[in-house]
Structure formats: structure tokens, C-alpha cells
Scaffold this motif. Structure first.
Motif, PDB file in Angstrom:
ATOM      1  N   GLY A  13     -23.454  16.975   3.366  1.00  9.45           N
ATOM      2  CA  GLY A  13     -23.827  16.486   2.047  1.00  9.45           C
ATOM      3  C   GLY A  13     -23.644  17.481   0.924  1.00  9.45           C
ATOM      4  O   GLY A  13     -23.275  17.112  -0.192  1.00  9.45           O
ATOM      5  N   PHE A  14     -23.887  18.742   1.180  1.00  8.45           N
ATOM      6  CA  PHE A  14     -23.866  19.732   0.106  1.00  8.45           C
ATOM      7  C   PHE A  14     -22.867  20.867   0.332  1.00  8.45           C
ATOM      8  O   PHE A  14     -22.111  21.217  -0.569  1.00  8.45           O
ATOM      9  CB  PHE A  14     -25.262  20.343  -0.081  1.00  8.45           C
ATOM     10  N   VAL A  15     -22.874  21.437   1.498  1.00  8.81           N
ATOM     11  CA  VAL A  15     -22.081  22.640   1.751  1.00  8.81           C
ATOM     12  C   VAL A  15     -20.586  22.346   1.744  1.00  8.81           C
ATOM     13  O   VAL A  15     -19.807  23.101   1.160  1.00  8.81           O
ATOM     14  CB  VAL A  15     -22.509  23.301   3.082  1.00  8.81           C
ATOM     15  N   ALA A  16     -20.160  21.265   2.389  1.00  7.81           N
ATOM     16  CA  ALA A  16     -18.727  20.957   2.478  1.00  7.81           C
ATOM     17  C   ALA A  16     -18.105  20.808   1.098  1.00  7.81           C
ATOM     18  O   ALA A  16     -17.012  21.335   0.835  1.00  7.81           O
ATOM     19  CB  ALA A  16     -18.508  19.692   3.302  1.00  7.81           C
ATOM     20  N   ASN A  17     -18.780  20.121   0.213  1.00  6.85           N
ATOM     21  CA  ASN A  17     -18.262  19.921  -1.138  1.00  6.85           C
ATOM     22  C   ASN A  17     -18.106  21.249  -1.870  1.00  6.85           C
ATOM     23  O   ASN A  17     -17.095  21.490  -2.536  1.00  6.85           O
ATOM     24  CB  ASN A  17     -19.184  18.979  -1.906  1.00  6.85           C
ATOM     25  N   ARG A  18     -19.068  22.119  -1.733  1.00  2.00           N
ATOM     26  CA  ARG A  18     -18.994  23.420  -2.413  1.00  2.00           C
ATOM     27  C   ARG A  18     -17.912  24.313  -1.814  1.00  2.00           C
ATOM     28  O   ARG A  18     -17.228  25.032  -2.540  1.00  2.00           O
ATOM     29  CB  ARG A  18     -20.349  24.103  -2.371  1.00  2.00           C
ATOM     30  N   VAL A  19     -17.760  24.260  -0.503  1.00  2.00           N
ATOM     31  CA  VAL A  19     -16.725  25.066   0.140  1.00  2.00           C
ATOM     32  C   VAL A  19     -15.345  24.607  -0.302  1.00  2.00           C
ATOM     33  O   VAL A  19     -14.468  25.426  -0.600  1.00  2.00           O
ATOM     34  CB  VAL A  19     -16.865  25.013   1.683  1.00  2.00           C
ATOM     35  N   ILE A  20     -15.141  23.290  -0.373  1.00  2.61           N
ATOM     36  CA  ILE A  20     -13.849  22.764  -0.827  1.00  2.61           C
ATOM     37  C   ILE A  20     -13.591  23.161  -2.278  1.00  2.61           C
ATOM     38  O   ILE A  20     -12.463  23.495  -2.649  1.00  2.61           O
ATOM     39  CB  ILE A  20     -13.798  21.230  -0.661  1.00  2.61           C
ATOM     40  N   LYS A  21     -14.627  23.153  -3.112  1.00  3.73           N
ATOM     41  CA  LYS A  21     -14.446  23.573  -4.509  1.00  3.73           C
ATOM     42  C   LYS A  21     -14.083  25.042  -4.604  1.00  3.73           C
ATOM     43  O   LYS A  21     -13.272  25.437  -5.441  1.00  3.73           O
ATOM     44  CB  LYS A  21     -15.712  23.291  -5.312  1.00  3.73           C
TER      45      LYS A  21
END
Length: 118
Positions: A13-21
Motif C-alpha cells: 500500500g505505501f512502500v511500493a509506490n514510494r520505491v517506484i517514485k
């Protein structure tokens, strides 16, 4: 088990999106490679220690990396499928993930039981 479930949900929910950014949308292969390295190193370290807190710490990284990998694969699968077939593709993807989650441990446990080292 709630630790693993909560960590997995947070990673998707949170970490994957930030890592991709951080890496950028065009460097998903590097994200997957980094996660695979984290999975391997984390598992090796977790199984080499007898300290329970260190095991939980290692599993934090293992589960986070697994959640990121699954999120990236699902997102990329959604981009590959035609709009009219996306529901069926995600249904098959989810079914295969669940089947692997059932049969993988069954096969691993069976092989461990048959091994002379177990």
C-alpha cells in the motif's frame, strides 16, 4: 503471523509506490532485482541466527521486498493486458499466486520430510 500480514499490506500500500517514485517508472527491473537480492540475503541471515529479534528484523525486509515484487508484477501485468481482458488476466494471476502459495509449501515440506537430513 499478524506481523507478516501487516508488513505485507504496508509494503503493497505505501512502500511500493514510494520505491517506484524514487527509482522512476522506467527502472522497475532494477527494483525487482534489488528486491530479489533483499529476499535472498534476508532469508540467509534469518536462518543463520538464533536471535528472535534479528529474525523478525530480517523478515521485515523479506516481506517488504516480496510485497514490492508482487505490486510491480501486478502493475506491469495490468499494462500488458488489453482493457477488455484485464479482469480475466487479474483473475488468472491471482489464482496462480494462490495456487503457488498452497502447493509450494506442500512440495517443500514433502521434500524436506523425504530428505535424510530432516
Amino acid at each position: 503471523m499478524s506481523f507478516i500480514g501487516l508488513t505485507y499490506a504496508l509494503s503493497q500500500g505505501f512502500v511500493a509506490n514510494r520505491v517506484i517514485k524514487i527509482f522512476g517508472p522506467n527502472r522497475r527491473v532494477q527494483v525487482l532485482l534489488l528486491c530479489c537480492v533483499a529476499l535472498g540475503v534476508g532469508r540467509y541471515c534469518a536462518f543463520q541466527t538464533t536471535n528472535l529479534m534479528l529474525v523478525y528484523f530480517m523478515f521485515l525486509f523479506i516481506v517488504m521486498a516480496l510485497g514490492i515484487v508482487n505490486t510491480v508484477i501486478s502493475a506491469d501485468t495490468g499494462k500488458l493486458a488489453p482493457t477488455s481482458e484485464i479482469g480475466g488476466v487479474f483473475g488468472i494471476l491471482e489464482a496462480m499466486q494462490n495456487a503457488a502459495g498452497m502447493f509450494g509449501p506442500l512440495l517443500g515440506g514433502s521434500l524436506a520430510k523425504m530428505s535424510s537430513d530432516a
